[in-house]
Design a protein around this motif. Structure first.
Motif, PDB file in Angstrom:
ATOM      1  N   GLN A 113       0.947  -1.088  -0.136  1.00  0.00           N
ATOM      2  CA  GLN A 113       0.374  -0.176  -0.422  1.00  0.00           C
ATOM      3  C   GLN A 113       0.810   1.251   0.085  1.00  0.00           C
ATOM      4  OE1 GLN A 113      -3.538  -0.153   3.241  1.00  0.00           O
ATOM      5  NE2 GLN A 113      -3.363  -2.365   2.615  1.00  0.00           N
ATOM      6  N   HIS A 114       2.260   0.866   0.710  1.00  0.00           N
ATOM      7  CA  HIS A 114       2.880   2.465   0.452  1.00  0.00           C
ATOM      8  C   HIS A 114       3.094   2.507  -0.716  1.00  0.00           C
ATOM      9  CE1 HIS A 114       6.556   4.536   1.999  1.00  0.00           C
ATOM     10  NE2 HIS A 114       6.808   4.386   0.857  1.00  0.00           N
ATOM     11  N   TYR A 115       3.036   2.416  -2.652  1.00  0.00           N
ATOM     12  CA  TYR A 115       3.188   2.483  -3.352  1.00  0.00           C
ATOM     13  C   TYR A 115       1.935   3.619  -3.721  1.00  0.00           C
ATOM     14  CZ  TYR A 115       7.891  -0.418  -3.436  1.00  0.00           C
ATOM     15  OH  TYR A 115       9.027  -0.355  -3.232  1.00  0.00           O
ATOM     16  N   ASP A 128       0.061   5.307  -1.198  1.00  0.00           N
ATOM     17  CA  ASP A 128      -0.636   5.750  -0.686  1.00  0.00           C
ATOM     18  C   ASP A 128       0.209   6.756  -0.034  1.00  0.00           C
ATOM     19  OD1 ASP A 128      -2.388   3.879  -0.117  1.00  0.00           O
ATOM     20  OD2 ASP A 128      -1.768   3.246   2.296  1.00  0.00           O
ATOM     21  N   PHE A 129       1.559   6.539  -0.540  1.00  0.00           N
ATOM     22  CA  PHE A 129       3.051   7.822  -0.641  1.00  0.00           C
ATOM     23  C   PHE A 129       3.669   8.139  -2.269  1.00  0.00           C
ATOM     24  CE2 PHE A 129       2.437   6.685   3.848  1.00  0.00           C
ATOM     25  CZ  PHE A 129       2.660   7.143   4.478  1.00  0.00           C
ATOM     26  N   VAL A 140       3.506   9.859  -4.004  1.00  0.00           N
ATOM     27  CA  VAL A 140       3.878  11.442  -4.568  1.00  0.00           C
ATOM     28  C   VAL A 140       5.777  11.751  -3.899  1.00  0.00           C
ATOM     29  CG1 VAL A 140       1.783  12.664  -4.464  1.00  0.00           C
ATOM     30  CG2 VAL A 140       2.554  12.850  -2.744  1.00  0.00           C
ATOM     31  N   GLN A 141       5.419  11.374  -2.998  1.00  0.00           N
ATOM     32  CA  GLN A 141       6.867  10.743  -2.168  1.00  0.00           C
ATOM     33  C   GLN A 141       7.777  10.093  -3.304  1.00  0.00           C
ATOM     34  OE1 GLN A 141       7.512   9.099   2.094  1.00  0.00           O
ATOM     35  NE2 GLN A 141       8.532  11.380   2.231  1.00  0.00           N
ATOM     36  N   VAL A 142       7.146   9.120  -3.371  1.00  0.00           N
ATOM     37  CA  VAL A 142       7.752   7.846  -4.060  1.00  0.00           C
ATOM     38  C   VAL A 142       8.774   8.138  -5.015  1.00  0.00           C
ATOM     39  CG1 VAL A 142       7.485   5.600  -5.294  1.00  0.00           C
ATOM     40  CG2 VAL A 142       6.961   5.692  -2.804  1.00  0.00           C
ATOM     41  N   ALA A 164       8.511  11.523  -6.048  1.00  0.00           N
ATOM     42  CA  ALA A 164       9.366  12.715  -5.667  1.00  0.00           C
ATOM     43  C   ALA A 164      11.020  11.799  -5.748  1.00  0.00           C
ATOM     44  CB  ALA A 164       8.844  13.328  -4.698  1.00  0.00           C
ATOM     45  N   VAL A 165      11.099  10.999  -4.908  1.00  0.00           N
ATOM     46  CA  VAL A 165      12.761  11.153  -4.647  1.00  0.00           C
ATOM     47  C   VAL A 165      12.949   9.678  -6.168  1.00  0.00           C
ATOM     48  CG1 VAL A 165      13.336   9.048  -3.488  1.00  0.00           C
ATOM     49  CG2 VAL A 165      11.920  10.406  -1.909  1.00  0.00           C
ATOM     50  N   LEU A 166      12.338   9.508  -6.333  1.00  0.00           N
ATOM     51  CA  LEU A 166      12.554   8.773  -7.533  1.00  0.00           C
ATOM     52  C   LEU A 166      13.081  10.135  -8.563  1.00  0.00           C
ATOM     53  CD1 LEU A 166      11.093   5.052  -7.844  1.00  0.00           C
ATOM     54  CD2 LEU A 166      12.732   5.854  -6.710  1.00  0.00           C
ATOM     55  N   GLY A 167      12.661  10.940  -8.929  1.00  0.00           N
ATOM     56  CA  GLY A 167      12.073  11.719 -10.078  1.00  0.00           C
ATOM     57  C   GLY A 167      11.226  11.556 -11.123  1.00  0.00           C
ATOM     58  N   HIS A 215       8.204   2.372 -11.661  1.00  0.00           N
ATOM     59  CA  HIS A 215       8.868   1.448 -10.730  1.00  0.00           C
ATOM     60  C   HIS A 215       7.887   0.388  -9.992  1.00  0.00           C
ATOM     61  CE1 HIS A 215       6.149   5.010  -9.139  1.00  0.00           C
ATOM     62  NE2 HIS A 215       6.397   4.073  -7.898  1.00  0.00           N
ATOM     63  N   ASP A 240      10.260  -2.600 -10.418  1.00  0.00           N
ATOM     64  CA  ASP A 240      11.114  -2.861  -9.751  1.00  0.00           C
ATOM     65  C   ASP A 240      10.513  -3.240  -7.954  1.00  0.00           C
ATOM     66  OD1 ASP A 240      12.949  -1.682 -12.045  1.00  0.00           O
ATOM     67  OD2 ASP A 240      12.520   0.525 -11.188  1.00  0.00           O
ATOM     68  N   ALA A 241       9.704  -2.550  -7.745  1.00  0.00           N
ATOM     69  CA  ALA A 241       9.317  -3.124  -6.576  1.00  0.00           C
ATOM     70  C   ALA A 241       8.796  -4.531  -6.512  1.00  0.00           C
ATOM     71  CB  ALA A 241       8.005  -1.707  -6.573  1.00  0.00           C
TER      72      ALA A 241
END
Lengths: 236, 236
Positions: B198-200, B202-203, B205-207, B209-212, B218, B221-222
């Motif tokens: 669920q992280h992928y 829910d978060f 926009v963070q993922v 942002a970090v991966l650009g 991704h 890859d996950a």
DNA sequence: TGTCGGTTTTACCAATTGGTCAGAAACACG
DNA sequence: CGTGTTTCTGACCAATTGGTAAAACCGACA
């Protein structure tokens, strides 16, 4: 410009005009905190009460779902009195967020390239899990902000956060290259640490409902579980 | 009582009085859905549009942070027109939630005691990850509800959800006892699957942002990462 | 053509929201 | 004590909120 200059009614006009745009986005430096150095004991106490209450409320309902009345009540102050200390709801939220972010990244910063790789990563996991146990509201506030698209934190995510993660991902990549850590995608390793540890704070009520518990004793089990998990994953 | 009986202005009085209390809590059975069987093509279309729009808005801002105007605009309808199809904001939210919950638990239900243990668990992980990729709004809606203390879902969490998890945890316990899966805490195993997948969503926009990144590449890859992680964890 | 159900809009309402302001109260300090 | 500053309150405001009522609209069909 320091703190007192935006206290009180006539004075905060200037603040509103010139500073609010900047306040719209969280800065990872400590500008905001410096401006908030209280002058008197009473300011100290009330500002603390407000930020504490705001953390309570914002972390549960997010920015849009929270009201000044809720925060005022939780802080034991009147709504106009809140607005004596902060120029707007937005400013309170921004202050809470920026106060949080630095601390939130610290555990990752401490991961030391010179240390023993697996021990370093395990220590990071343990620190993050402790933060979920000891500061669940902060975790939820963060989660809320991200869930809503991170409108007030995008800059920080793409800036400081990305830079730190890139740096540490590189460290892990080296550890892998040197055969000191089993081959893993460093970014997804970091994501998985975030996900696994923050889950216990963010989904707290679900964890409690499923386990049928009312205390936090499951954190000890979680620590054991995560230790096993990451040891097996990372041991070459 | 079926659907049309709470459409329109005079008729929905009865609905408001007798049904609203029940609507306050999500039921995992399909009562609500049966009542919502539309009669005409136009109802079909508009109700779908409303629920779709509500999912968009509620999943981003949570219940309290969302407004009927937002939903109405997203659905391309007027606010009073929304309230022609649903008696209240609460009812829309409840309908969206209850429509969601069943589907959300399905992947776990499918985990088969008779199958090959590790393959079964891996298949569960894969299904959950696919859901995060294909239904991120549903995941975020769920996350929002839990973050806010699950006021409208507590019953379901302590009822159906807990029962299902207890049952499947028992299955895993047996697998462990039979030496077909390495020793793990079944509950924390399930929590970790939820958290990691669920992280992928829910978060998200963070993922990003970090991966650009701007795409969803991704997720591949996950999948690889999670496959490695759980294989190492579970192989005896 | 009329009319009858289902659908939509316009106009409205009371409550809540974020925020302002003038002045009152409390305090610090000579 | 008095006076200047800091802190606080009550009354207010415009905008937004969830929700209502009644009338207008619309297509099907006798």
């Amino acid at each position: 410009m320091h703190f007192v200059s935006f206290l009180g009614s006539p004075r905060n006009q200037a603040f509103r005009q010139s500073e609010l745009d900047r306040m719209g986005v969280v800065h990872l430096n400590t500008d905001a905190m410096n401006e908030l150095k209280p002058r008197t004991r009473i300011q100290q106490k009330n500002i603390n009460a407000i930020l504490e209450a705001a953390l309570d409320v914002f972390s549960q309902y997010g920015f849009r779902g929270s009201t000044l009345d809720q925060i005022a009540q939780a802080a034991g102050l009147s709504k106009p009195n809140l607005l004596y200390y902060f120029p707007s709801k937005e400013a309170i939220h921004t202050t809470v967020l920026s106060g949080l972010l630095d601390n939130w990244l610290d555990p990752l910063r401490e991961m030391d390239e010179a240390g023993e790789p697996i021990a370093e990563i395990m220590a990071y996991v343990r620190r993050k899990l402790e933060m979920s146990r000891d500061f669940p509201r902060e975790s939820r506030l963060f989660a809320n902000e991200i869930l809503q698209g991170a409108p007030r934190m995008m800059e920080a995510l793409e800036g400081e956060l990305k830079e730190l993660v890139d740096e540490k991902a590189e460290v892990i990549r080296h550890w892998v290259a040197d055969g000191r850590v089993a081959p893993v995608d460093p970014y997804h390793l970091i994501f998985s640490i975030w996900a696994l540890t923050q889950h216990y704070a963010d989904f707290d009520v679900q964890v409690h409902a499923v386990l049928g518990k009312t205390d936090d004793s499951h954190f000890a089990d979680a620590e054991v579980y995560l230790e096993t998990l990451f040891t097996k994953l990372l041991t070459p």
